[in-house]
Write an enzyme that holds these catalytic residues in place. Structure first.
Site, mmCIF file in Angstrom:
data_model
loop_
_atom_site.group_PDB
_atom_site.id
_atom_site.type_symbol
_atom_site.label_atom_id
_atom_site.label_comp_id
_atom_site.label_asym_id
_atom_site.label_seq_id
_atom_site.Cartn_x
_atom_site.Cartn_y
_atom_site.Cartn_z
ATOM 1 N N SER A 143 54.987 15.841 -28.206
ATOM 2 C CA SER A 143 53.577 15.668 -28.583
ATOM 3 C C SER A 143 53.485 15.820 -30.086
ATOM 4 C CB SER A 143 52.762 16.778 -27.906
ATOM 5 O OG SER A 143 51.481 16.893 -28.505
ATOM 6 N N TYR A 156 50.731 25.544 -25.247
ATOM 7 C CA TYR A 156 51.145 24.136 -25.338
ATOM 8 C C TYR A 156 51.908 23.875 -26.636
ATOM 9 C CZ TYR A 156 50.561 19.026 -24.893
ATOM 10 O OH TYR A 156 50.764 17.660 -24.776
#
Ligand code: NAD
Length: 261
Positions: A143, A156
């Site tokens: 990501s 995350y």
């Protein structure tokens, strides 16, 4: 077809980016193992469609990737039924949005287990077979959050930075074995994962839905467009090509310019 002798395991491929990657690899002839949760009939429909696309085999494995023994069993089944895993795509992931002091401990543990530790387990099971064949491709869906942080996403961001580090480390270990290890780092892609975090972000930031989309999600993406699943999947497919044999240990951004800023 180019990948007709290969088997690809794509984790978290019952929806979103993973399903897109599974379709892109199936379109090039790879046998496919999809994995993830969802409604049985919908998963069976996707599995059957993939089998039409690749003209070979497509299987579904419902392993819960937060459980190391289920990951091990998935690899045993892949060895038995599909001749092993040649292309491993570590894609499964989840998100949770909350200030660090309120972050539920069980959410932290689950995100680290799914978004990071699962990739350690899949890689350690996949590498011996790839070494034997002298060929392998390991791809992680990381990501933009593997490179930069955003507030309220402590677990995350931590997991994705970890996945990028794991990618580089394993790339060095297997560099002479015909195996490449890379990750792809999308910005915001319109999938259920993004849709589901809008309510919590509205709460955490005291914003409306429109404000979250324009002022949070797309604010940092200079193109002001969501990345598409197909754009991410095309890069994954490219990484399996012979032309990509010297791309290893890389973290490929597909983020509309987010991390250039
Ligand atoms: P998604 O929610 O559509 O898909 C997640 C997949 O993971 C689903 O198939 C789900 O069933 C599966 N999954 C969830 N828990 C699991 C478990 N315990 N075991 C096995 N499978 C499990 O999300 P997505 O947006 O397609 O995300 C896929 C990956 O892309 C994730 O790693 C995510 O972090 C990453 N990513 C997404 C975006 C985005 O904007 N959507 C951006 C950058 C990175």
């Amino acid at each position: 077809m180019r990948l007709q002798d290969k088997t690809a395991l794509v984790t978290g491929s019952t929806s979103g980016i993973g399903l897109g990657i599974a379709k892109a690899l199936a379109a090039e002839g790879a046998n496919i193992i999809i994995n993830g949760f969802g409604e049985e009939a919908a998963i069976e429909a996707e599995r059957a469609a993939l089998q039409v696309l690749n003209g070979g085999k497509a299987a579904y494995d419902g392993a819960d990737l937060t459980k190391p023994d289920e990951i091990e069993a998935m690899f045993k089944r892949a060895d038995k039924d599909m001749g092993g895993v040649d292309i491993l795509v570590n894609n499964a992931g989840m998100q949770y949005v909350a200030p660090v002091e309120d972050f539920p401990v069980e959410k932290w543990d689950m995100i680290i287990a799914l978004n990071l530790t699962a990739a350690f387990h899949t890689i350690r099971h996949a590498v011996p077979g790839m070494r034997k064949k002298g060929w392998g491709r390991i791809i992680g869906t990381a990501s933009a959050h593997s490179l930069v942080a955003s507030p309220f996403k402590s677990a995350y961001v931590t997991a994705k930075h970890g996945l990028a580090g794991l990618t580089k480390t394993v790339a060095l270990e297997v560099a002479e074995a015909g195996i490449t290890v890379n990750c792809i780092s999308p910005g915001y892609v319109w999938t259920p994962l993004v849709e589901n975090q809008i309510p919590d972000t509205m709460k955490a930031r005291h914003m409306t839905r429109e404000q979250v989309i324009n002022d949070v999600l797309l604010a940092g993406q200079p193109t002001k467009q969501f990345v598409t699943v197909e754009q991410v999947a095309a890069i994954a497919a490219f990484l399996t090509r012979d032309e990509a044999a010297n791309i290893t240990g890389a973290n490929l951004s597909v983020d509309g310019g987010w991390t250039a800023a």
